[in-house]
Structure formats: C-alpha cells, structure tokens
Design an enzyme around this catalytic site. Structure first.
Site, PDB file in Angstrom:
ATOM      1  N   GLY A   1      42.801 -29.812 -70.193  1.00 56.10           N
ATOM      2  CA  GLY A   1      44.007 -30.367 -71.031  1.00 56.10           C
ATOM      3  C   GLY A   1      44.339 -29.036 -71.972  1.00 56.10           C
ATOM      4  O   GLY A   1      43.413 -28.929 -72.772  1.00 56.10           O
TER       5      GLY A   1
ATOM      6  N   ARG B   1      42.184 -27.641 -63.971  1.00 56.33           N
ATOM      7  CA  ARG B   1      41.000 -28.362 -63.708  1.00 56.33           C
ATOM      8  C   ARG B   1      40.455 -27.934 -62.688  1.00 56.33           C
ATOM      9  O   ARG B   1      41.064 -28.546 -61.467  1.00 56.33           O
ATOM     10  CB  ARG B   1      41.285 -29.864 -63.960  1.00 56.33           C
ATOM     11  CG  ARG B   1      42.051 -30.446 -65.253  1.00 56.33           C
ATOM     12  CD  ARG B   1      41.990 -31.798 -65.391  1.00 56.33           C
ATOM     13  NE  ARG B   1      42.835 -32.269 -66.442  1.00 56.33           N
ATOM     14  CZ  ARG B   1      42.440 -32.424 -67.971  1.00 56.33           C
ATOM     15  NH1 ARG B   1      41.151 -32.268 -68.312  1.00 56.33           N
ATOM     16  NH2 ARG B   1      43.421 -32.923 -68.658  1.00 56.33           N
TER      17      ARG B   1
ATOM     18  N   ASP C   1      34.794 -31.129 -72.524  1.00 56.02           N
ATOM     19  CA  ASP C   1      33.717 -31.147 -72.142  1.00 56.02           C
ATOM     20  C   ASP C   1      33.370 -30.713 -70.647  1.00 56.02           C
ATOM     21  O   ASP C   1      32.363 -29.911 -70.388  1.00 56.02           O
ATOM     22  CB  ASP C   1      32.992 -32.679 -72.149  1.00 56.02           C
ATOM     23  CG  ASP C   1      33.982 -33.765 -71.429  1.00 56.02           C
ATOM     24  OD1 ASP C   1      35.124 -33.428 -71.284  1.00 56.02           O
ATOM     25  OD2 ASP C   1      33.743 -34.904 -71.719  1.00 56.02           O
TER      26      ASP C   1
ATOM     27  N   THR D   1      40.670 -29.467 -77.616  1.00 53.01           N
ATOM     28  CA  THR D   1      41.325 -30.798 -76.967  1.00 53.01           C
ATOM     29  C   THR D   1      41.872 -31.606 -78.133  1.00 53.01           C
ATOM     30  O   THR D   1      41.237 -31.776 -79.263  1.00 53.01           O
ATOM     31  CB  THR D   1      40.175 -31.564 -76.304  1.00 53.01           C
ATOM     32  OG1 THR D   1      40.368 -32.877 -76.018  1.00 53.01           O
ATOM     33  CG2 THR D   1      38.802 -31.561 -76.981  1.00 53.01           C
TER      34      THR D   1
ATOM     35  N   ASP E   1      42.129 -34.681 -78.196  1.00 52.41           N
ATOM     36  CA  ASP E   1      41.428 -35.868 -78.102  1.00 52.41           C
ATOM     37  C   ASP E   1      40.443 -35.890 -79.346  1.00 52.41           C
ATOM     38  O   ASP E   1      39.990 -37.080 -79.678  1.00 52.41           O
ATOM     39  CB  ASP E   1      40.804 -36.576 -76.896  1.00 52.41           C
ATOM     40  CG  ASP E   1      41.880 -36.882 -75.838  1.00 52.41           C
ATOM     41  OD1 ASP E   1      42.921 -36.603 -76.089  1.00 52.41           O
ATOM     42  OD2 ASP E   1      41.254 -36.946 -74.466  1.00 52.41           O
TER      43      ASP E   1
ATOM     44  N   ASP F   1      37.363 -35.441 -79.075  1.00 53.18           N
ATOM     45  CA  ASP F   1      36.349 -36.442 -78.196  1.00 53.18           C
ATOM     46  C   ASP F   1      34.929 -35.527 -77.885  1.00 53.18           C
ATOM     47  O   ASP F   1      34.167 -35.779 -76.969  1.00 53.18           O
ATOM     48  CB  ASP F   1      36.566 -37.066 -77.159  1.00 53.18           C
ATOM     49  CG  ASP F   1      37.034 -36.035 -75.818  1.00 53.18           C
ATOM     50  OD1 ASP F   1      37.282 -34.895 -76.211  1.00 53.18           O
ATOM     51  OD2 ASP F   1      37.175 -36.242 -74.876  1.00 53.18           O
TER      52      ASP F   1
ATOM     53  N   GLY G   1      44.139 -40.242 -75.645  1.00 54.45           N
ATOM     54  CA  GLY G   1      42.639 -40.226 -76.008  1.00 54.45           C
ATOM     55  C   GLY G   1      41.988 -40.913 -75.046  1.00 54.45           C
ATOM     56  O   GLY G   1      41.862 -42.230 -75.112  1.00 54.45           O
ATOM     57  N   ARG G   2      41.574 -40.179 -73.869  1.00 56.18           N
ATOM     58  CA  ARG G   2      40.937 -40.851 -72.899  1.00 56.18           C
ATOM     59  C   ARG G   2      39.627 -41.427 -73.220  1.00 56.18           C
ATOM     60  O   ARG G   2      39.297 -42.488 -72.689  1.00 56.18           O
ATOM     61  CB  ARG G   2      40.827 -39.638 -71.551  1.00 56.18           C
ATOM     62  CG  ARG G   2      40.424 -40.275 -70.188  1.00 56.18           C
ATOM     63  CD  ARG G   2      40.484 -39.359 -69.291  1.00 56.18           C
ATOM     64  NE  ARG G   2      40.432 -37.852 -69.668  1.00 56.18           N
ATOM     65  CZ  ARG G   2      40.654 -36.845 -69.029  1.00 56.18           C
ATOM     66  NH1 ARG G   2      41.457 -37.142 -67.854  1.00 56.18           N
ATOM     67  NH2 ARG G   2      40.640 -35.754 -69.262  1.00 56.18           N
TER      68      ARG G   2
HETATM   69  O1  F6P Z   1      43.319 -33.401 -72.902  1.00 57.73           O
HETATM   70  C1  F6P Z   1      42.821 -34.715 -73.124  1.00 57.73           C
HETATM   71  C2  F6P Z   1      44.027 -35.401 -72.347  1.00 57.73           C
HETATM   72  O2  F6P Z   1      45.137 -35.238 -73.200  1.00 57.73           O
HETATM   73  C3  F6P Z   1      43.687 -36.911 -72.452  1.00 57.73           C
HETATM   74  O3  F6P Z   1      44.030 -37.502 -73.621  1.00 57.73           O
HETATM   75  C4  F6P Z   1      44.448 -37.423 -71.327  1.00 57.73           C
HETATM   76  O4  F6P Z   1      44.027 -38.650 -70.673  1.00 57.73           O
HETATM   77  C5  F6P Z   1      44.270 -36.227 -70.511  1.00 57.73           C
HETATM   78  O5  F6P Z   1      44.391 -35.141 -71.173  1.00 57.73           O
HETATM   79  C6  F6P Z   1      45.581 -36.124 -69.590  1.00 57.73           C
HETATM   80  O6  F6P Z   1      45.432 -34.998 -68.689  1.00 57.73           O
HETATM   81  P1  F6P Z   1      46.120 -34.309 -67.657  1.00 57.73           P
HETATM   82  O7  F6P Z   1      46.975 -33.187 -68.274  1.00 57.73           O
HETATM   83  O8  F6P Z   1      45.518 -33.864 -66.523  1.00 57.73           O
HETATM   84  O9  F6P Z   1      47.365 -35.613 -67.386  1.00 57.73           O
END
Ligand code: F6P
Length: 360
Positions: free
Chosen positions: A15, A76, A107, A129, A131, A133, A174-175
């Site tokens: 992300g 990803r 991560d 990131t 988050d 995290d 914030g997954r």
């Molecule tokens: O980068 C982390 C995050 O923003 C999380 O908080 C969220 O769940 C996820 O990425 C969303 O990812 P994507 O961009 O693949 O929808």
C-alpha cells in the site's frame, strides 16, 4: 564502502503511503552523493521480475518530496512469492548490475527483502505504511500524514454534527493496528474509540454518550479502526452506528474514510523521517549490511534484522507461527515479550486517557 558497490535499486511495494517519494528521493540523492548509481524500479517487486526500471539522475527525483503516492508506483506482487518469480528477480538484478536494493513498504515488502537478501542481493527495508503497524519502529512513513488527514476530515464532520445534534461513526484505516484510530480519536475528542488491541465495552460507551447528551453535549464522534472489525461480522461499523442510534435516540451517521487518508501532501514530519531513513538505508548498504529494516525508536535512528523484526511483529500481533522462535534463547524471547508488552501498555495508557478526558 563495501567493495564493488556500483549500483543500487530502489522500489516501493504494498500500500502506498505519503512520504514514500521523499524516501525515494533521499535514497537516490544520498547514493549519488556517495558515487553510487541508482535505478528506480517500477511497480515494486513486479518491476524487478519484469525488468521495469530506469537509471536515475539526481534531477529525476526533483519535485516529488511534497507529493503523496509513489512515483515508482506500487504493487502487491504474488509472482514474487514463488521461487520462479524470485529467481527471475535475481536474474534481473544480476543483468542490471544491481548490487543492493532499498525496499520501501510494510511487512509484505520486508518478507520480500529477506528473500532477496538470503539469495545474495543485499536488501534494506524502510517502513512505509500509514498503519504504523511495524512493531520494530515507533513511526513509519505516511502515518503522521494519514493521521493529520483523518483529523481534518473528522473536524469537518464534527462541525455539521454540532449543528444538527448528531453522532458520526468514522471508520479509519489500520488493518492490523489501531494507532491511527487511537491517536486521531484523542486529537478529535472522540467519545469512543474501537480498536482491535483493546476490548471495546459497547454498553459503557453507549452509557457515556447518553450521560454526555444529558449534560448538553450535541456532537459525538466515534472512531473505529478497520482492524477492529470482527472478521465474521460484515458491515460491523455500519451496524454499530445503527445500534448506537437505537439505544441513544441520537441521529447517527456513518463514514468510512478508507483510501482518502492514503493521499495528500506528506507532512513535514513524514518528509523528514523519510529523508533520514532513505539516507540511512544507503549508508547501511554501503557498510556492507543486508536484511535490515531502518527504524526510529525513542527519537533515534536505528535498525533491526528483518527476520527478527517480522517475528517481533507476529509476537505483538499474536500471530506467531509454529517454529518461529526455534533457536531463540529464553532471554531473547523474554526481551521480545517485554518489548511488545511495553508497546501495548503505552497503547492501553493512551486509551485510558482518551476515556478519562471524554464527557461521561
Ligand atoms: O497500507 C495499509 C492499508 O492502508 C490498510 O490500512 C488497508 O487495509 C489496506 O492498506 C488497503 O489496501 P489496498 O490499497 O490494497 O486496498
């Protein structure tokens, strides 16, 4: 300088986060300053597999320090998780004479960095990131900007809640971590905050809202961390909104900020952090180091071995896999546990403060 270090690659993966560009710029400029060439690798590990890259001049990273997203694009990449994909990536590195890589992301990005490191491509990770995290660092790039964006949005929602005597439930990203929710909850004067890390007492929160309403409070903010949503409960935040409305008689609105908070110009703090981490990553590579993540702890720039950092992360999140701690001494495990406990205690203390200073 490590012998024969001629060229490094820089990529962003996972992300995106505001400040990633500032980190790419810092890596590029710091390397060129030390006489090392830089290639920008596009679309994360996918670009490494498919040889999508460009040699950067120092001016190629001009005018990006202030822009969110990532000029290198992100991905990803599932193919990179296969041995075949990994071998293609390594072949690309050899063909392009890339002696080391700086990988900016979360991560998942670091797992990829370890895979490259153990196969002979020295790689340094930078936490990018929103988050926050990544357990080994106090701050990751993008977190500060994301929080400031949430604060701006929630302040706006509060304005209209006050006019109409309403409550707004706001779900923030914030997954796997509630840092954004907790800190923005405090900064926005939330009446209740829902996190994964701390059990939420819904009845007590509703009682607080009712008591505050009786004292004349007109606007109410409830912040929910995305990660707090139980996996088996679809639309948890929307349903929570309806339950609060039914039990308090206050008109309730729901808002999911989602990707809105991943955009926007990076704050000063994120730009400086990204610049420091980018330069530090180059220094580590040139010192001959590999498989490290750059961290900031207690306001000092430091680093941690990625394999260890990922295990620490899993310990903190309660997702350790069988065998993860094999070979670790009891003393090291106790130190890791103490590290995680300290982090969680700080979060609990902040959560208690948030409750203590809300009207109830
Ligand atoms: O980068 C982390 C995050 O923003 C999380 O908080 C969220 O769940 C996820 O990425 C969303 O990812 P994507 O961009 O693949 O929808």
């Amino acid at each position: 300088m490590a012998k024969n270090f001629r060229r490094i690659g820089v990529l962003t993966s996972g992300g995106d986060a505001p400040g990633m560009n500032a980190a790419v710029r810092a890596v590029t400029r710091a390397a060129i300053d030390k006489g090392v060439e830089v290639v920008g690798i596009y679309e994360g590990y996918k670009g490494l597999i498919h040889d999508n890259m460009k040699v950067f001049k120092d001016t190629d990273v001009s005018n990006i320090i202030n822009i969110a997203g990532t000029a290198l694009y992100s991905d990803r990449c599932l193919e990179f998780k296969t041995e075949e994909g990994m071998q293609k990536a390594i072949a690309t590195c050899r063909e392009n004479q890339i002696d080391g890589i700086v990988a900016i992301g979360g991560d998942g990005t670091f797992r990829g960095a370890t895979d490259l490191s153990v196969r002979g491509i020295p790689t340094i990770g930078i936490p990018g990131t929103i988050d926050n995290d990544i357990t080994s660092t106090d701050y990751s790039i993008g977190y500060d900007t994301a929080m400031n964006t949430v604060v701006e949005c929630v302040d706006r929602l509060r304005d209209t809640c006050e006019s109409h005597a309403r409550l707004n439930v706001i779900e923030v990203m914030g997954r796997n971590a509630g840092y954004i929710a907790l800190n923005t909850g405090i900064a926005c004067g939330a009446t209740a905050i829902v996190l994964k890390e701390i059990a939420f007492d819904e009845e007590a929160a509703i009682a607080d809202i009712i008591a505050a309403k009786k004292k004349g409070k007109r606007n109410f903010i409830v912040i929910v961390a995305e990660g707090a949503v139980p996996v088996d409960e679809k639309d948890y935040s929307e349903k929570l909104t309806k339950r609060i409305e039914a039990k308090t008689g206050i008109e309730c609105k729901f808002c999911r900020l989602a990707h809105v908070v991943r955009g926007g110009n990076p704050t000063l703090r994120d730009r400086v952090l990204a610049s420091q981490m980018g330069a530090a990553a180059v220094d580590l590579l040139l010192e001959g180091k590999s498989n490290l993540v750059v961290c900031v702890r207690d306001d000092k720039l430091t680093s941690m071995e990625i394999t260890h950092a990922l295990k620490l992360d899993r310990m903190y999140k309660g997702t350790l896999k069988e065998g993860d701690l094999d070979g670790y001494s009891a003393e090291t495990i106790a130190e890791m546990q103490a590290f995680c406990d300290k982090k969680l205690d700080a979060m609990k203390k902040l959560y208690e403060t948030a409750r203590a200073i809300s009207v109830h």
